[in-house]
Design a protein around this motif. Structure first.
Motif, PDB file in Angstrom:
ATOM      1  N   PRO A   5      92.474  -2.423  67.291  1.00  0.00           N
ATOM      2  CA  PRO A   5      92.031  -3.948  66.902  1.00  0.00           C
ATOM      3  C   PRO A   5      90.442  -3.707  66.454  1.00  0.00           C
ATOM      4  O   PRO A   5      89.690  -2.699  66.906  1.00  0.00           O
ATOM      5  CB  PRO A   5      91.908  -4.576  68.324  1.00  0.00           C
ATOM      6  N   ARG A  97      95.915  -9.252  63.587  1.00  0.00           N
ATOM      7  CA  ARG A  97      94.494  -9.028  63.616  1.00  0.00           C
ATOM      8  C   ARG A  97      94.048  -7.855  62.662  1.00  0.00           C
ATOM      9  O   ARG A  97      94.758  -7.386  62.167  1.00  0.00           O
ATOM     10  CB  ARG A  97      94.044  -8.481  65.098  1.00  0.00           C
ATOM     11  N   VAL A 269      89.768 -13.639  62.562  1.00  0.00           N
ATOM     12  CA  VAL A 269      90.430 -12.550  62.466  1.00  0.00           C
ATOM     13  C   VAL A 269      89.549 -11.182  62.266  1.00  0.00           C
ATOM     14  O   VAL A 269      89.939 -10.374  62.446  1.00  0.00           O
ATOM     15  CB  VAL A 269      91.465 -12.861  61.296  1.00  0.00           C
TER      16      VAL A 269
END
Length: 290
Positions: A5, A97, A269
Motif C-alpha cells: 500500500p 489502492r 486513493v
C-alpha cells in the motif's frame, strides 16, 4: 518487487536502467504514476494464442548500487497479475489502492496482466485476494522464465513464451460467459463514456445483475469499482501530461460531479490532491539516495 500500500512518499531514486529507457510499445501506460522514474520497463502485447487470457506482459529490470533503492508508485489496473520474480511465482488480486514497489540490488520480474477469462483457473475467488497476493506452486514456470531471462537479445520473448506455454497447459479455452466477462472489462477500461454500471451492462448486452455477477466472479471487484479505477487512472494521466489543463475541466470531462469530487477521489486513493500530484510529476528524476 512486491506491491505494498502506498504511503504517498516520493521515490527514493538511484535506479540505473539496465538498458534503454522504459518502453511501453504503445500499450496502456495509465497504471504508473511517475513513468520517468522507472528503470528499464518493457510491455509486450499478448501473443494471439493467449489474447483472451492476457492483456499484456510487463517486464521491469533494474540494477541499483549497494545501499540504494528505487520506489515505483502505481495505481494498478483492476485486474489480477501472474508474476515470476526471483524464483517465485505469485498471483495477485485486483488492487483498490495506490501502491508502491521498492526495487533494490539487481533483478527483474516478468508479469502477465490477466484478462478476466484467465482468472477462475488460477483463483477460485478473486475477491478474497483483493489488494493481496499468494504464492503459486509452479517451480517449472519459475525455472523456465529464469532460464529465459538469463539470455540476451531475445530474453523477453522467450520469457513470455514460457508463461504462454504454462497458461496453455492450465487454463481451458474460455467459454461464452468468460468472453462476456472480457468484453465487460474491455468496455469499462476503455470507454470514458461508461460512468455507471447500467452503461457497462448495456454495452455488452447483459443485465445489471449479470454484469455485477461477472465482475465479482472473474475480476473480484464490482463494476462500479472498476469504473472508478479507470476514471482515476485517466484523471491522473491528464493531470500529469497536461500541466496547463484546468482541473475543473478535467473533472467535468471524466464525469466527476465537480472539482471537489475529483480532489476527494485523489485524496482517498493516492493520498494527495491533484495539484500536489501534478507538482510531484513535474519534478526531475531523483538522484541517488544518500
Amino acid at each position: 518487487m512486491r506491491s505494498r500500500p502506498d504511503d504517498g512518499t516520493p521515490a527514493t531514486g538511484g535506479a540505473r536502467a539496465t538498458g534503454d529507457a522504459h518502453a511501453t510499445d504503445g500499450l496502456d501506460g495509465r497504471g504508473v504514476l511517475y513513468p520517468t522514474r522507472l528503470p528499464r520497463f518493457t510491455r509486450l502485447p499478448a501473443p494471439a494464442v493467449v489474447a483472451d487470457l492476457v492483456a499484456w506482459f510487463w517486464i521491469p529490470e533494474w540494477d541499483l548500487p549497494d545501499g540504494r533503492s528505487s520506489r515505483q508508485h502505481l495505481i494498478a489496473f483492476p485486474a489480477s497479475n501472474l508474476v515470476v520474480e526471483g524464483g517465485t511465482v505469485t498471483v495477485s488480486g485486483p488492487s483498490t489502492r495506490a501502491s508502491h514497489r521498492d526495487l533494490a540490488g539487481r533483478g527483474w520480474a516478468v508479469g502477465a496482466l490477466l484478462r478476466p477469462a484467465a482468472v477462475p483457473a488460477l483463483l477460485a475467488d478473486p475477491g478474497a485476494l483483493v489488494d493481496g497476493e499468494r504464492v503459486v506452486d509452479a517451480p517449472d514456470l519459475a525455472e523456465a522464465v529464469g532460464t529465459a531471462m538469463r539470455g540476451e537479445d531475445d530474453r523477453h520473448e522467450r520469457a513470455v513464451a514460457a508463461v504462454v506455454a504454462w497458461l496453455g497447459d492450465r487454463v481451458p479455452e474460455p467459454d461464452a460467459e468468460a468472453l462476456t466477462a472480457n468484453a465487460l472489462a474491455d468496455v469499462v477500461s476503455s470507454d470514458s463514456a461508461v460512468l455507471r454500471v447500467e452503461d457497462a451492462a448495456a454495452a455488452v448486452g447483459v443485465s445489471v445483475r449479470t454484469a455485477q455477477r461477472l465482475a465479482r466472479r472473474y475480476v473480484g471487484l464490482s463494476p462500479l469499482a472498476m469504473i472508478r479505477r479507470r476514471r482515476l487512472q485517466e484523471a491522473a494521466e491528464r493531470v500529469r501530461l497536461e500541466p496547463g489543463a484546468v482541473l475543473a475541466d478535467v473533472a467535468a470531462d471524466l464525469g466527476y460531479a465537480d472539482h471537489a469530487h475529483l480532489t476527494r477521489d485523489f485524496r482517498d486513493v493516492l493520498g494527495m490532491t491533484p495539484t500536489a500530484y501534478r507538482s510531484r510529476s513535474a519534478r526531475p528524476t531523483p538522484g541517488p539516495a544518500v
